[in-house]
Design a protein around this motif. Sequence first.
Motif, PDB file in Angstrom:
ATOM      1  N   ARG A   1       2.444   7.327  -6.399  1.00  0.00           N
ATOM      2  CA  ARG A   1       1.698   8.625  -7.194  1.00  0.00           C
ATOM      3  C   ARG A   1       1.969   9.312  -6.657  1.00  0.00           C
ATOM      4  O   ARG A   1       1.771  10.592  -7.146  1.00  0.00           O
ATOM      5  CB  ARG A   1      -0.053   8.175  -6.598  1.00  0.00           C
ATOM      6  CG  ARG A   1      -1.234   8.771  -7.159  1.00  0.00           C
ATOM      7  CD  ARG A   1      -2.457   8.139  -6.938  1.00  0.00           C
ATOM      8  NE  ARG A   1      -3.099   8.342  -5.184  1.00  0.00           N
ATOM      9  CZ  ARG A   1      -2.929   6.799  -4.929  1.00  0.00           C
ATOM     10  NH1 ARG A   1      -3.066   6.095  -5.205  1.00  0.00           N
ATOM     11  NH2 ARG A   1      -3.402   6.908  -3.422  1.00  0.00           N
TER      12      ARG A   1
ATOM     13  N   ALA B   1       0.651  -1.107   0.320  1.00  0.00           N
ATOM     14  CA  ALA B   1      -0.211   0.075  -0.016  1.00  0.00           C
ATOM     15  C   ALA B   1       0.936   1.296   0.185  1.00  0.00           C
ATOM     16  O   ALA B   1       0.619   1.921  -0.449  1.00  0.00           O
ATOM     17  CB  ALA B   1      -0.736   0.402   1.288  1.00  0.00           C
TER      18      ALA B   1
ATOM     19  N   GLU C   1      -2.577  11.600   2.088  1.00  0.00           N
ATOM     20  CA  GLU C   1      -2.799  10.892   1.614  1.00  0.00           C
ATOM     21  C   GLU C   1      -2.374   9.554   1.913  1.00  0.00           C
ATOM     22  O   GLU C   1      -2.832   9.217   1.112  1.00  0.00           O
ATOM     23  CB  GLU C   1      -2.933  11.962  -0.267  1.00  0.00           C
ATOM     24  CG  GLU C   1      -3.288  10.893  -1.441  1.00  0.00           C
ATOM     25  CD  GLU C   1      -2.877  10.871  -3.058  1.00  0.00           C
ATOM     26  OE1 GLU C   1      -3.523  10.756  -3.332  1.00  0.00           O
ATOM     27  OE2 GLU C   1      -2.567  12.112  -2.858  1.00  0.00           O
TER      28      GLU C   1
ATOM     29  N   ALA D   1      -5.509   2.496   5.734  1.00  0.00           N
ATOM     30  CA  ALA D   1      -6.770   1.512   5.206  1.00  0.00           C
ATOM     31  C   ALA D   1      -5.700   0.371   5.265  1.00  0.00           C
ATOM     32  O   ALA D   1      -6.773  -0.360   5.694  1.00  0.00           O
ATOM     33  CB  ALA D   1      -7.416   1.886   4.053  1.00  0.00           C
TER      34      ALA D   1
ATOM     35  N   ASP E   1      -3.735   8.329   4.902  1.00  0.00           N
ATOM     36  CA  ASP E   1      -4.626   7.818   4.888  1.00  0.00           C
ATOM     37  C   ASP E   1      -4.786   6.088   3.686  1.00  0.00           C
ATOM     38  O   ASP E   1      -5.305   5.417   4.670  1.00  0.00           O
ATOM     39  CB  ASP E   1      -5.952   8.921   3.577  1.00  0.00           C
ATOM     40  CG  ASP E   1      -5.751  10.287   4.236  1.00  0.00           C
ATOM     41  OD1 ASP E   1      -5.872   9.792   6.586  1.00  0.00           O
ATOM     42  OD2 ASP E   1      -6.201  10.761   4.103  1.00  0.00           O
ATOM     43  N   HIS E   2      -3.824   5.849   3.177  1.00  0.00           N
ATOM     44  CA  HIS E   2      -4.412   4.769   1.999  1.00  0.00           C
ATOM     45  C   HIS E   2      -3.373   3.818   2.937  1.00  0.00           C
ATOM     46  O   HIS E   2      -3.992   2.693   3.033  1.00  0.00           O
ATOM     47  CB  HIS E   2      -3.001   5.038   0.907  1.00  0.00           C
ATOM     48  CG  HIS E   2      -3.142   4.256  -0.314  1.00  0.00           C
ATOM     49  ND1 HIS E   2      -4.713   4.087  -1.084  1.00  0.00           N
ATOM     50  CD2 HIS E   2      -2.295   3.176  -0.066  1.00  0.00           C
ATOM     51  CE1 HIS E   2      -4.128   3.200  -1.806  1.00  0.00           C
ATOM     52  NE2 HIS E   2      -3.281   2.191  -1.797  1.00  0.00           N
TER      53      HIS E   2
ATOM     54  N   GLU F   1       2.551   1.761  -3.344  1.00  0.00           N
ATOM     55  CA  GLU F   1       1.382   2.207  -4.442  1.00  0.00           C
ATOM     56  C   GLU F   1       1.398   3.778  -4.263  1.00  0.00           C
ATOM     57  O   GLU F   1       1.322   4.513  -5.176  1.00  0.00           O
ATOM     58  CB  GLU F   1       0.317   1.794  -4.611  1.00  0.00           C
ATOM     59  CG  GLU F   1      -0.983   2.274  -5.413  1.00  0.00           C
ATOM     60  CD  GLU F   1      -2.755   1.256  -4.831  1.00  0.00           C
ATOM     61  OE1 GLU F   1      -3.191   1.364  -5.347  1.00  0.00           O
ATOM     62  OE2 GLU F   1      -2.224   0.230  -3.952  1.00  0.00           O
ATOM     63  N   VAL F   2       1.232   4.200  -2.655  1.00  0.00           N
ATOM     64  CA  VAL F   2       0.708   5.543  -3.167  1.00  0.00           C
ATOM     65  C   VAL F   2       1.761   5.989  -3.341  1.00  0.00           C
ATOM     66  O   VAL F   2       1.799   7.717  -3.224  1.00  0.00           O
ATOM     67  CB  VAL F   2      -0.159   5.895  -1.786  1.00  0.00           C
ATOM     68  CG1 VAL F   2       0.454   5.542  -0.607  1.00  0.00           C
ATOM     69  CG2 VAL F   2      -0.358   7.373  -1.631  1.00  0.00           C
TER      70      VAL F   2
END
Length: 285
Positions: A167, A160, A244, A251, A247-248, A163-164
């Motif tokens: 981005r 996770a 961001e 989760a 948060d990712h 991935e973020v």
Amino acid sequence: MPTKSQEQPPPPEREAHQAREMAESFGVDPERYDRARPRYPEALVERIVAASPGRDLLDVGCGTGIEARQFQAAGCTVLGVDPDARMAEFARRTGVEVEVATFEEWDSAGRVFDAVVAGQAWHWVDPVAGPAKAARVLRPGGRLAVFGHVFDAPAEVSEAFAEVFRRVAPDAPFNRGTRPAGTALEIYQTMFATAADGIRRDGGFDEPEQWRFDWEQSYTRDQWLDHLPTTGALTRLPPDRLAEVLDHVGAAIDRIGGGFTMPYVTLAATATRTDETPPRSLRGR
């Protein structure tokens, strides 16, 4: 020395001391850094103290004083050196004496020590000048010990994060294919072998040893999200991008039950200042 998925890899050996922007970014929030960063195994502290000729200790890159306070609790008198005035001021408030400078430029004023230690910091020190400076400020028989943590978060959490982070920070070195190959432990075992080689090349120490300590620490979701902003990949992110990421990753932690247990390995490269042959840093003086 955090997991490669959450900390940008250390710079190449001879460039680490030039990466001051990242090295000094950790002081952006010293309170969080001190609260969230893991402590060191007591067995490591005890072994360094037992293997040193006395208890006068210099802590290189002491940061907020995490390891300095552990050595103080073990009966040592500790002087810290750190280039970041924000970190130094926090450490002073916790009872650690600190002088602000890089280790290479720090003026020892003739002082000598029984041990020179560096926790999570030696990769920012020049690999040639660092061991030479340590040899100059150690008593014969004094010990140099550099150490740090290696860890890998659970796969779901690491994936996770990766991935973020791709981005929100596509131009970061981690996302440009510059990450070293191998597991976090393999990468940092190589890094500590390199540190040992630098100590060996100085000529002022006996044969370096590598020590290893295995332990675990449990994290709740909030505790891990408190830790993440203290890692090198995130200390310079704008607040919206950092939010961001958190948060990712949060989760992902929720999906695995709201927490996890992290296996840690603490590695050390260490050697004793010889009293038989002057190191290269002292010859001809």
